[in-house]
Design a protein around this motif. Sequence first.
Motif, PDB file in Angstrom:
ATOM      1  N   MET A 294      78.651 -58.940 -37.475  1.00 55.16           N
ATOM      2  CA  MET A 294      79.605 -59.778 -38.212  1.00 55.16           C
ATOM      3  C   MET A 294      78.822 -60.907 -38.884  1.00 55.16           C
ATOM      4  SD  MET A 294      82.283 -58.128 -37.239  1.00 55.16           S
ATOM      5  CE  MET A 294      83.564 -59.132 -37.985  1.00 55.16           C
ATOM      6  N   ARG A 295      79.340 -61.363 -40.033  1.00 56.06           N
ATOM      7  CA  ARG A 295      78.689 -62.429 -40.773  1.00 56.06           C
ATOM      8  C   ARG A 295      79.695 -63.557 -41.027  1.00 56.06           C
ATOM      9  NH1 ARG A 295      73.926 -60.907 -42.885  1.00 56.06           N
ATOM     10  NH2 ARG A 295      74.072 -62.292 -44.666  1.00 56.06           N
ATOM     11  N   ILE A 296      79.200 -64.651 -41.561  1.00 57.47           N
ATOM     12  CA  ILE A 296      80.073 -65.813 -41.744  1.00 57.47           C
ATOM     13  C   ILE A 296      81.279 -65.478 -42.623  1.00 57.47           C
ATOM     14  CG2 ILE A 296      80.159 -68.085 -42.859  1.00 57.47           C
ATOM     15  CD1 ILE A 296      77.518 -68.736 -41.637  1.00 57.47           C
TER      16      ILE A 296
ATOM     17  N   VAL B   1      84.539 -64.639 -40.885  1.00 60.32           N
ATOM     18  CA  VAL B   1      85.229 -65.626 -40.055  1.00 60.32           C
ATOM     19  C   VAL B   1      86.398 -66.243 -40.833  1.00 60.32           C
ATOM     20  CG1 VAL B   1      84.970 -67.767 -38.743  1.00 60.32           C
ATOM     21  CG2 VAL B   1      83.087 -66.128 -38.832  1.00 60.32           C
TER      22      VAL B   1
ATOM     23  N   LEU C 259      79.151 -73.823 -38.778  1.00 57.63           N
ATOM     24  CA  LEU C 259      78.688 -72.526 -38.278  1.00 57.63           C
ATOM     25  C   LEU C 259      77.370 -72.129 -38.947  1.00 57.63           C
ATOM     26  CD1 LEU C 259      79.011 -70.040 -36.526  1.00 57.63           C
ATOM     27  CD2 LEU C 259      80.585 -69.102 -38.228  1.00 57.63           C
TER      28      LEU C 259
ATOM     29  N   ILE D 241      73.848 -71.492 -36.889  1.00 56.56           N
ATOM     30  CA  ILE D 241      73.055 -70.259 -36.981  1.00 56.56           C
ATOM     31  C   ILE D 241      71.639 -70.574 -37.468  1.00 56.56           C
ATOM     32  CG2 ILE D 241      72.841 -68.081 -38.252  1.00 56.56           C
ATOM     33  CD1 ILE D 241      75.950 -67.959 -38.181  1.00 56.56           C
TER      34      ILE D 241
ATOM     35  N   ILE E  31      76.729 -65.691 -30.346  1.00 56.74           N
ATOM     36  CA  ILE E  31      77.992 -66.089 -30.978  1.00 56.74           C
ATOM     37  C   ILE E  31      78.822 -64.825 -31.147  1.00 56.74           C
ATOM     38  CG2 ILE E  31      79.101 -67.217 -32.940  1.00 56.74           C
ATOM     39  CD1 ILE E  31      76.493 -68.560 -33.635  1.00 56.74           C
TER      40      ILE E  31
ATOM     41  N   LEU F  84      82.791 -63.329 -32.361  1.00 52.03           N
ATOM     42  CA  LEU F  84      84.044 -63.565 -33.074  1.00 52.03           C
ATOM     43  C   LEU F  84      85.133 -62.766 -32.369  1.00 52.03           C
ATOM     44  CD1 LEU F  84      85.144 -64.897 -35.720  1.00 52.03           C
ATOM     45  CD2 LEU F  84      84.495 -62.763 -36.888  1.00 52.03           C
TER      46      LEU F  84
ATOM     47  N   SER G  67      89.448 -62.749 -35.745  1.00 54.38           N
ATOM     48  CA  SER G  67      88.464 -63.468 -36.573  1.00 54.38           C
ATOM     49  C   SER G  67      88.833 -64.924 -36.806  1.00 54.38           C
ATOM     50  CB  SER G  67      88.251 -62.756 -37.923  1.00 54.38           C
ATOM     51  OG  SER G  67      87.791 -61.439 -37.712  1.00 54.38           O
TER      52      SER G  67
ATOM     53  N   ILE H 289      85.765 -68.452 -32.273  1.00 54.88           N
ATOM     54  CA  ILE H 289      84.448 -67.971 -31.894  1.00 54.88           C
ATOM     55  C   ILE H 289      84.093 -68.433 -30.489  1.00 54.88           C
ATOM     56  CG2 ILE H 289      83.642 -67.788 -34.275  1.00 54.88           C
ATOM     57  CD1 ILE H 289      81.940 -70.214 -33.839  1.00 54.88           C
TER      58      ILE H 289
END
Lengths: 113, 113
Positions: free
Chosen positions: B1-3, B6, B42, B46, B77, B79, B83, B86
């Motif tokens: 998963m990536r930003i 979210v 976030l 990261i 981290i 999710l 979504s 976190i």
Amino acid sequence: MRIDDVGFDSIFKAPTTLIPAIVQDFTTHEVLMLAYMNREALTQTIKTGRATYWSRSRNELWIKGATSGHFQDVQSISLDCDSDTILLQVIQTGVACHTGEHTCFHKPIDLKE
Amino acid sequence: MRIDDVGFDSIFKAPTTLIPAIVQDFTTHEVLMLAYMNREALTQTIKTGRATYWSRSRNELWIKGATSGHFQDVQSISLDCDSDTILLQVIQTGVACHTGEHTCFHKPIDLKE
């Protein structure tokens, strides 16, 4: 601490005043989910010993497991220092997540973007 | 998963879009605190490997430990299924709570009212 100590007016204002509730497995200490409670949900949780939340999608009280059978029997409830978040330790029947996963937190985020 | 996965627009709208972040001790699995993140928090977390939140009281980015020295080194981290929450697993330097307690959740609520 008692229900009057909980800051239900601190975060959400509509349609009802909600605070986040972190749900942790009593035995494994795995974090299972985060849900929201209003005063009535917390009162019902304490009264029945089964986790009851406020459904933000349905705008109604939500007894976790009422349709799935995946009840959460509450072993302890703690309030945080700011009195605007609670932590439940539960014995989870079945799984916590509606996807069938044991925990809702099953999607890792890459630590390098 | 990536930003981009979210759901930062899902809960809070002002002054910036925030999601709750549950913070758990990587080793003991104790739940330490709940804080809030916007996309920048976030991203910084990261990038730096140190937990960075959005302070709702100061309306600014908040590097946990910047003043106290009680940094949180992020190990993972995750999710959740929706979504919009976190979970951070961290190695906590010192204590998580500004009161000096190890965890913010140090106020038990009576299970019988």
